[in-house]
Design an enzyme around this catalytic site. Structure first.
Site, PDB file in Angstrom:
ATOM      1  CE  LYS A 106      -2.134  -1.176   3.878  1.00  0.00           C
ATOM      2  NZ  LYS A 106      -1.468  -2.466   4.218  1.00  0.00           N
ATOM      3  NE  ARG A 142       2.189  -5.274  11.104  1.00  0.00           N
ATOM      4  CZ  ARG A 142       3.332  -5.138  10.413  1.00  0.00           C
ATOM      5  NH1 ARG A 142       4.452  -5.676  10.851  1.00  0.00           N
ATOM      6  NH2 ARG A 142       3.332  -4.459   9.271  1.00  0.00           N
ATOM      7  NE  ARG A 155      -4.735  -1.471   9.957  1.00  0.00           N
ATOM      8  CZ  ARG A 155      -3.662  -1.050   9.293  1.00  0.00           C
ATOM      9  NH1 ARG A 155      -3.648   0.114   8.707  1.00  0.00           N
ATOM     10  NH2 ARG A 155      -2.601  -1.811   9.221  1.00  0.00           N
ATOM     11  NE  ARG A 160       8.373  -2.822   6.381  1.00  0.00           N
ATOM     12  CZ  ARG A 160       7.100  -2.462   6.253  1.00  0.00           C
ATOM     13  NH1 ARG A 160       6.764  -1.624   5.303  1.00  0.00           N
ATOM     14  NH2 ARG A 160       6.188  -2.947   7.047  1.00  0.00           N
ATOM     15  NE  ARG A 191       6.142  -0.634  10.221  1.00  0.00           N
ATOM     16  CZ  ARG A 191       5.074  -0.668   9.441  1.00  0.00           C
ATOM     17  NH1 ARG A 191       5.114  -0.076   8.250  1.00  0.00           N
ATOM     18  NH2 ARG A 191       3.975  -1.276   9.825  1.00  0.00           N
TER      19      ARG A 191
HETATM   20  P1  AP5 Z   1       4.667  -1.617   1.923  1.00  0.00           P
HETATM   21  O1  AP5 Z   1       4.523  -0.798   0.700  1.00  0.00           O
HETATM   22  O2  AP5 Z   1       5.220  -0.972   3.132  1.00  0.00           O
HETATM   23  O3  AP5 Z   1       3.299  -2.359   2.280  1.00  0.00           O
HETATM   24  P2  AP5 Z   1       2.096  -1.867   3.158  1.00  0.00           P
HETATM   25  O4  AP5 Z   1       0.891  -2.537   2.620  1.00  0.00           O
HETATM   26  O5  AP5 Z   1       2.105  -0.384   3.246  1.00  0.00           O
HETATM   27  O6  AP5 Z   1       2.519  -2.563   4.529  1.00  0.00           O
HETATM   28  P3  AP5 Z   1       2.591  -1.985   5.999  1.00  0.00           P
HETATM   29  O7  AP5 Z   1       3.602  -2.781   6.752  1.00  0.00           O
HETATM   30  O8  AP5 Z   1       2.727  -0.511   6.015  1.00  0.00           O
HETATM   31  O9  AP5 Z   1       1.189  -2.418   6.459  1.00  0.00           O
HETATM   32  P4  AP5 Z   1       0.448  -2.308   7.757  1.00  0.00           P
HETATM   33  O10 AP5 Z   1      -0.930  -2.250   7.266  1.00  0.00           O
HETATM   34  O11 AP5 Z   1       0.794  -3.382   8.733  1.00  0.00           O
HETATM   35  O12 AP5 Z   1       1.051  -1.002   8.431  1.00  0.00           O
HETATM   36  P5  AP5 Z   1       0.427   0.403   8.762  1.00  0.00           P
HETATM   37  O13 AP5 Z   1       1.563   1.334   8.784  1.00  0.00           O
HETATM   38  O14 AP5 Z   1      -0.735   0.705   7.933  1.00  0.00           O
HETATM   39  O15 AP5 Z   1       5.552  -2.892   1.522  1.00  0.00           O
HETATM   40  C1  AP5 Z   1       5.966  -3.831   2.480  1.00  0.00           C
HETATM   41  C2  AP5 Z   1       7.360  -4.339   2.120  1.00  0.00           C
HETATM   42  O16 AP5 Z   1       7.273  -5.089   0.913  1.00  0.00           O
HETATM   43  C3  AP5 Z   1       8.382  -3.221   1.859  1.00  0.00           C
HETATM   44  O17 AP5 Z   1       9.621  -3.597   2.340  1.00  0.00           O
HETATM   45  C4  AP5 Z   1       8.384  -3.093   0.337  1.00  0.00           C
HETATM   46  O18 AP5 Z   1       9.609  -2.629  -0.147  1.00  0.00           O
HETATM   47  C5  AP5 Z   1       8.098  -4.518  -0.093  1.00  0.00           C
HETATM   48  N1  AP5 Z   1       7.367  -4.593  -1.365  1.00  0.00           N
HETATM   49  C6  AP5 Z   1       6.418  -3.728  -1.817  1.00  0.00           C
HETATM   50  N2  AP5 Z   1       5.951  -4.126  -3.019  1.00  0.00           N
HETATM   51  C7  AP5 Z   1       6.618  -5.261  -3.326  1.00  0.00           C
HETATM   52  C8  AP5 Z   1       6.569  -6.136  -4.460  1.00  0.00           C
HETATM   53  N3  AP5 Z   1       5.750  -5.927  -5.494  1.00  0.00           N
HETATM   54  N4  AP5 Z   1       7.373  -7.222  -4.447  1.00  0.00           N
HETATM   55  C9  AP5 Z   1       8.221  -7.469  -3.395  1.00  0.00           C
HETATM   56  N5  AP5 Z   1       8.319  -6.646  -2.301  1.00  0.00           N
HETATM   57  C10 AP5 Z   1       7.522  -5.568  -2.280  1.00  0.00           C
HETATM   58  O19 AP5 Z   1      -0.093   0.157  10.256  1.00  0.00           O
HETATM   59  C11 AP5 Z   1       0.804  -0.105  11.309  1.00  0.00           C
HETATM   60  C12 AP5 Z   1       0.040  -0.164  12.618  1.00  0.00           C
HETATM   61  O20 AP5 Z   1      -0.539   1.121  12.896  1.00  0.00           O
HETATM   62  C13 AP5 Z   1      -1.153  -1.135  12.661  1.00  0.00           C
HETATM   63  O21 AP5 Z   1      -0.763  -2.445  12.997  1.00  0.00           O
HETATM   64  C14 AP5 Z   1      -2.019  -0.485  13.753  1.00  0.00           C
HETATM   65  O22 AP5 Z   1      -1.505  -0.768  15.020  1.00  0.00           O
HETATM   66  C15 AP5 Z   1      -1.818   1.005  13.489  1.00  0.00           C
HETATM   67  N6  AP5 Z   1      -2.831   1.524  12.559  1.00  0.00           N
HETATM   68  C16 AP5 Z   1      -2.597   2.061  11.318  1.00  0.00           C
HETATM   69  N7  AP5 Z   1      -3.750   2.456  10.758  1.00  0.00           N
HETATM   70  C17 AP5 Z   1      -4.742   2.173  11.646  1.00  0.00           C
HETATM   71  C18 AP5 Z   1      -6.157   2.318  11.615  1.00  0.00           C
HETATM   72  N8  AP5 Z   1      -6.785   2.835  10.534  1.00  0.00           N
HETATM   73  N9  AP5 Z   1      -6.854   1.899  12.703  1.00  0.00           N
HETATM   74  C19 AP5 Z   1      -6.242   1.400  13.788  1.00  0.00           C
HETATM   75  N10 AP5 Z   1      -4.894   1.204  13.872  1.00  0.00           N
HETATM   76  C20 AP5 Z   1      -4.154   1.594  12.803  1.00  0.00           C
HETATM   77 MG    MG Z   2       2.219   0.999   4.836  1.00  0.00          MG
END
Ligand code: AP5
Ligand code: MG
Length: 191
Positions: free
Chosen positions: A14, A146, A89, A128, A134
């Site tokens: 994402k 997660r 979410r 990562r 992280r």
């Molecule tokens: P990346 O692009 O970072 O993927 P992502 O989907 O953004 O993954 P996140 O780890 O950010 O997801 P998340 O939903 O757990 O975290 P968030 O920050 O939202 O890519 C991931 C990796 O893969 C990278 O290393 C990238 O280089 C690699 N990659 C990308 N594309 C690729 C490809 N095509 N092939 C191979 N490799 C690839 O949330 C974190 C925490 O915050 C949550 O757990 C929760 O506690 C809190 N939180 C956030 N939003 C909310 C909400 N709305 N409500 C409540 N809690 C929330």
């Molecule tokens: Mg992300």
């Protein structure tokens, strides 16, 4: 306005794809995860509240997250549109977002979901985790937590947009450029 919910499990890509899409479509990127991490880094009260949940792989409570998202969106009154990454979410967040956008005279144009299998998610996050700093990427048990939270609490959000005929799923496996191409095709179809 063009308002996209970019949906998908942890590690689906994402954040990676949002960075490309904001340039292609001149949109504002709102990632609740990034906003929380910036607050944790800055030692704000919001950051301190969120950290205990994030480090355990749990969702930050809706009351905190919804208010934060709305005040962040309000910082860009001239936006041509938004990419919502990692929000909504929960169904409650989805309803709040609909109400918020309606109050601004706009709406979600569509949800696009990046579909990636669990094995690939775990691999990406572990890779990562080696240098991202992280905490939630470091431990296989937290990564699994997660993914499980996503399945139990977040997947129902898909039904919310499906029932509005706003859902498109795309294959999230391949090169970053291939996936970007699929996303652009999906967005151009709903624009
Ligand atoms: P990346 O692009 O970072 O993927 P992502 O989907 O953004 O993954 P996140 O780890 O950010 O997801 P998340 O939903 O757990 O975290 P968030 O920050 O939202 O890519 C991931 C990796 O893969 C990278 O290393 C990238 O280089 C690699 N990659 C990308 N594309 C690729 C490809 N095509 N092939 C191979 N490799 C690839 O949330 C974190 C925490 O915050 C949550 O757990 C929760 O506690 C809190 N939180 C956030 N939003 C909310 C909400 N709305 N409500 C409540 N809690 C929330
Ligand atoms: Mg992300």
């Amino acid at each position: 306005m063009l308002n996209i919910v970019l949906f998908g499990p942890p590690g689906a890509g994402k954040g990676t794809q949002s960075e490309k899409l904001i340039h292609q479509y001149q949109l504002v990127h709102l990632s609740t995860g990034d906003i929380f991490r910036a607050n944790i880094k800055g030692g704000t009260e919001l950051g301190n509240k969120a950290k205990q949940f994030i480090d355990q792989g749990q969702l930050v409570p809706d009351e905190i997250t919804i208010g934060m998202l709305e005040s962040e969106a309000d910082k860009y009154p001239d936006a041509k549109g938004y990419i919502f990454d990692g929000f909504p979410r929960t169904p409650k967040q989805a309803e709040a977002l609909d109400n918020f956008l309606t109050s601004k005279g706009t709406a979600i144009s569509g949800m696009i979901a990046l579909e990636v299998d669990e094995e690939e998610l775990r691999t990406r996050l572990m890779i990562r985790g080696k240098d991202s700093g992280r905490i939630d990427d470091q431990d296989p048990a937290i990564i699994q937590k997660r993914i499980d939270v996503y399945k139990n609490e977040t997947e129902p959000v898909r039904d919310f947009y499906m029932s509005q005929n706003k859902y498109t799923g795309i294959n999230g496996i391949g090169t970053i450029e291939e996936i970007f191409g699929r996303l652009c095709t999906a967005i151009d179809a709903i624009k």
